[in-house]
Design an enzyme around this catalytic site. Structure first.
Site, short mmCIF file in Angstrom:
data_model
loop_
_atom_site.label_atom_id
_atom_site.label_comp_id
_atom_site.label_asym_id
_atom_site.label_seq_id
_atom_site.Cartn_x
_atom_site.Cartn_y
_atom_site.Cartn_z
NE ARG A 58 39.19 42.28 42.61
CZ ARG A 58 38.29 41.32 42.39
NH1 ARG A 58 38.19 40.70 41.23
NH2 ARG A 58 37.46 40.95 43.35
CG ASP A 241 39.28 39.81 50.93
OD1 ASP A 241 38.14 40.28 50.73
OD2 ASP A 241 40.12 39.66 50.02
O1 MRU Z 1 40.60 44.31 46.72
P1 MRU Z 1 39.99 43.11 46.06
O2 MRU Z 1 39.31 43.40 44.78
O3 MRU Z 1 40.97 41.96 45.96
O4 MRU Z 1 38.87 42.65 47.09
C1 MRU Z 1 38.13 41.50 46.82
C2 MRU Z 1 37.05 41.23 47.78
O5 MRU Z 1 36.90 41.89 48.79
C3 MRU Z 1 36.20 40.03 47.51
O6 MRU Z 1 34.90 40.24 47.98
C4 MRU Z 1 36.80 38.84 48.24
O7 MRU Z 1 38.15 38.69 47.94
C5 MRU Z 1 36.09 37.60 47.93
S1 MRU Z 1 36.53 37.01 46.30
C6 MRU Z 1 35.70 35.59 46.06
#
Ligand code: MRU
Length: 351
Positions: A58, A241
């Protein structure tokens, strides 16, 4: 068969989140951290899709890289010859649908579709995937260096979710800035939000900061307001994201709340992200799809039910911070300041 072992060829304090090893994709299973450092491997692209959906891997840049390797596996499995035929195309859309908000997945699959295919397509995808992995690591290191100027010699930095090496291919985005500041000898205290409901902050940010020897305090998400005052937070740095053309930014649920707190308390609020997290086809935050997760992630904790049976749940995984609340973006191309729309456009077309 024994579990694959960590790659110790490159001296790092942190395990590699993802790598290619003799026809397999190997990841560290992030759902088991911090208690268990377990590496899992697969030759099957659908299994990699499952890893992405279940958050075994993730973080936006890391799932972009995973998508590239999944596409490579699909090309090997489907024995694609020298063009993207309908079966491979179908596999690529399955990969893209695994998680909807992080645009890195889509950007990287579009990139793979655009490369010229003369020769063995699986080998070409593999070369490109390795290149993408290395580029993402390099981008994070540059983000760290550009971010240094935003960090005072003695600084308290609040962060949300997890943006470190495991979320990015290596090094980190917002955590990359923190890491670079620490490596530059600055006196850093990090306040790490635990990040409900899946605790990426408590499980992963705390794991990485501890390994890196960076001072931090873990706080519950609701403590960010009091902690901002109590520890005189100098800046908040988070990842992204998807960043729309006008600067509106989707990130882990709770990021928007933090940006409002920053505005109220006159604390700078920075987004750190590589180019692969920008989506110039999204004009504003209204064009960003927000993933909703299963109600179980809110009503239970690690398979233990915490809410009464039958409750109604709203479980967005991300929220959108409006550009007005953002002080600047830190990218591998430099720091992007207001006017965002104009400067993002310019930065994203520059090499
Ligand atoms: O649901 P996740 O754990 O994939 O969410 C991740 C995030 O929101 C992070 O802050 C984002 O991907 C930036 S990672 C460098």
């Amino acid at each position: 068969m024994s579990d694959p072992q960590p790659d110790t060829s490159r001296m790092r304090q942190l395990p590699d989140p993802i790598r290619w090893d003799k026809g397999n994709v190997v990841i560290i299973d992030q759902t088991l951290l911090p208690h268990k450092e377990k590496f899992i491997s697969s030759k099957n692209y659908r299994e990699v899709c499952e890893w992405i959906k279940s958050l075994r891997i993730r973080g936006a840049p890391a799932i972009g890289i995973a998508a590239a390797y999944a596409a490579t596996l699909a090309a090997f499995e489907l024995k694609s010859k020298d063009k993207i035929d309908s079966r491979l195309d179908q596999a690529l859309s399955e990969i893209q649908k695994t998680r909807p908000t992080a645009v890195n997945l889509k950007n990287i699959l579009v990139r793979l579709k655009k490369i010229s295919l003369s020769g063995n397509i699986a080998e070409i995808f593999l070369n490109e995937s390795n290149k993408i992995l290395n580029e993402e690591i390099e981008a994070c290191k540059k983000i760290g260096q550009f971010g240094l100027e935003l960090v005072p010699e003695k600084a308290t930095i609040l962060t949300h979710c997890h943006t470190g090496g495991l979320a990015t291919g290596g090094y980190g985005t917002a955590l990359g800035i923190i890491r670079a500041a620490h490596e530059a000898g600055k006196d850093i205290l990090v306040l790490a939000d635990e990040t409900r409901p899946l605790l990426q902050g408590a499980r992963l940010t705390a794991y990485e900061l501890q390994k890196l020897g960076i001072k931090f305090k873990l706080i519950v998400d609701g403590a960010s307001g009091i902690a901002m005052k109590r520890f005189r937070v100098d800046l908040v740095a988070v990842g992204a994201d998807r960043i729309a053309a006008n600067g509106d930014t989707a990130n882990k649920i709770g990021t928007y709340n933090l940006s409002v707190l920053c505005k109220e308390n006159k604390v700078p609020f920075y987004i750190a992200a590589p180019s692969s997290s920008f989506d110039l086809t999204a004009k504003s935050g209204h064009d960003i799809p927000i993933e909703e997760r299963s109600a179980d992630e809110v009503t239970s904790f690690q398979s233990c039910r915490s809410a009464p049976e039958g409750v109604s749940v709203y479980a967005p995984a991300f929220d959108v911070t409006p550009r007005e609340n953002i002080s600047a973006f830190v990218t591998e191309k430099g720091i992007i300041r207001n006017p965002f729309e104009e400067n993002i456009g310019k930065a994203m077309v520059s090499p």
